[in-house]
Design an enzyme around this catalytic site. Structure first.
Site, mmCIF file in Angstrom:
data_model
loop_
_atom_site.group_PDB
_atom_site.id
_atom_site.type_symbol
_atom_site.label_atom_id
_atom_site.label_comp_id
_atom_site.label_asym_id
_atom_site.label_seq_id
_atom_site.Cartn_x
_atom_site.Cartn_y
_atom_site.Cartn_z
ATOM 1 N N ARG A 159 4.650 -2.141 10.030
ATOM 2 C CA ARG A 159 4.776 -2.586 9.391
ATOM 3 C C ARG A 159 4.793 -4.047 9.338
ATOM 4 N NH1 ARG A 159 8.003 1.439 5.989
ATOM 5 N NH2 ARG A 159 7.024 1.709 4.631
ATOM 6 N N LYS A 183 11.448 1.130 5.648
ATOM 7 C CA LYS A 183 12.532 0.447 4.400
ATOM 8 C C LYS A 183 13.821 2.269 4.202
ATOM 9 C CE LYS A 183 9.062 -1.521 2.137
ATOM 10 N NZ LYS A 183 7.753 -1.553 0.915
ATOM 11 N N HIS A 248 -0.817 -6.539 7.227
ATOM 12 C CA HIS A 248 -1.111 -6.093 5.977
ATOM 13 C C HIS A 248 -2.098 -5.132 5.826
ATOM 14 C CE1 HIS A 248 0.965 -3.446 3.389
ATOM 15 N NE2 HIS A 248 0.283 -3.284 2.111
ATOM 16 N N ARG A 251 -2.406 -2.513 8.879
ATOM 17 C CA ARG A 251 -1.641 -1.184 8.842
ATOM 18 C C ARG A 251 -2.682 -0.797 7.338
ATOM 19 N NH1 ARG A 251 3.098 1.463 7.638
ATOM 20 N NH2 ARG A 251 3.745 0.956 5.098
ATOM 21 N N HIS A 274 5.973 5.909 3.839
ATOM 22 C CA HIS A 274 5.916 6.149 2.608
ATOM 23 C C HIS A 274 6.775 7.435 1.551
ATOM 24 C CE1 HIS A 274 1.579 4.246 2.230
ATOM 25 N NE2 HIS A 274 3.177 3.066 2.521
ATOM 26 N N TYR A 283 -2.676 3.562 -1.323
ATOM 27 C CA TYR A 283 -3.297 2.592 -0.136
ATOM 28 C C TYR A 283 -4.024 2.924 1.007
ATOM 29 C CZ TYR A 283 -0.435 -0.352 3.697
ATOM 30 O OH TYR A 283 -0.895 -1.607 4.831
#
Length: 309
Positions: A159, A183, A248, A251, A274, A283
């Site tokens: 990220r 995250k 992004h 990625r 994720h 994604y």
């Protein structure tokens, strides 16, 4: 007047206990991220405050609650519905109640658009620009930094926030991976390609030893806004519409191209960080023609057909 978060008396002891049990299950069995847990708790406590008795609410009460969400953004509406649907499914599964009234809740359309896609040719054009800039006896330090940034973005799927804030010694020369906290505070192992490690090694001598960051800028590290600008400028130099490219998008290209090459979806989920495999499925867009070919060539029934069974 909106209900204050400082009014615990508005939530009954039973509702509070049921919400706690449900969130404990999410954390233990599904590894839900902290931010998700906080959002779900807020949604459930808000509903309990409005209804007065959430755990025993019937379809009529939930339908009325849902009508009160009519002014919410689709994403907020979807999250609230998801939180309550999961809560009532949990109560039913635990035999705390015999029915599940959550069908009365709204079902917003929140289909996420496929991310912008870069072709292999696009990526080749981007790296060709970088290679041309480095093809000199004394490359500019800024070009060396750019090479390291792009190699890590496309080669490891980081990220933007993870990339710019990498500590100075995050990458060891003898280790083809790094351990990253992403995250929700979750740690993951991120593989680092030989190309990316070489690019970082070329950039590393230009970083002041006293710096805490691999990509310093002033007293902190390179901002995400500056990274975004660098990526778009590079795309323009490669003859690609800058509006199509961002950190992004690179990625996403990392994930898409790995999946096209045969990578396992679960492995991609781990590399991308994720919490939910559904996020990875959205994604990592793959064209339908390739999927049809994959089924026709790899499905176990193909072997049975060939053997005449």
């Amino acid at each position: 007047m909106a209900r204050s978060r400082e009014e615990p008396a508005s939530i009954g002891a039973r509702d509070r206990a049921m919400i706690d049990r449900y969130l404990a299950m999410l954390a233990a069995e599904r590894g839900a991220a902290r931010n998700t847990m906080l959002a779900y708790r807020n949604d459930l406590e808000d509903a309990a405050g409005v209804l007065g008795n959430l755990a025993d609410a019937d379809s009529d009460a939930l339908a009325k609650l849902g009508r009160g969400w009519s002014e919410l953004a689709p994403s907020s509406l979807a999250r609230k519905s998801s939180a309550l649907r999961g809560f009532f499914a949990f109560l039913e599964a635990e035999a705390i109640r015999a029915d599940n009234p959550s069908d009365a809740l709204p079902r917003p359309s929140t289909r996420r658009p496929l991310p912008k896609v870069l072709s292999h040719q696009d990526v080749d054009a981007i790296f060709a620009v970088i290679a041309a800039r480095l093809d000199t006896a004394h490359p500019s330090p800024l070009d060396l930094r750019l090479a390291a940034l792009i190699e890590l973005l496309y080669g490891s799927g980081l990220r933007a926030s993870e990339l710019v804030s990498l500590p100075l010694h995050a990458l060891a020369t003898d280790r083809p991976y790094l351990i990253l906290r992403g995250k929700g505070g979750r740690e993951r192992l991120v593989p680092i390609s030989d190309r990316a490690r070489a690019a970082v090694a070329a950039w590393r001598p230009h970083v002041p030893e006293e710096s805490a960051w691999l990509f310093p800028s002033g007293k902190s590290y390179l901002s995400r806004v500056r990274l975004f600008q660098l990526v778009r400028t590079l795309a323009a130099a490669a003859g690609i519409d800058p509006a199509r490219v961002s950190p992004h998008v690179l990625r996403h290209a990392f994930a898409t191209h790995l999946l096209e090459g045969g990578a396992d979806l679960r492995a991609l989920q781990a590399m991308l960080g994720h919490a939910d495999i559904a996020t990875t499925q959205i994604y990592t867009h793959v064209d339908a023609a390739r999927l049809v070919t994959l089924v026709n060539e790899r499905h176990p029934l193909v072997d049975l057909k060939r053997s005449g069974a």
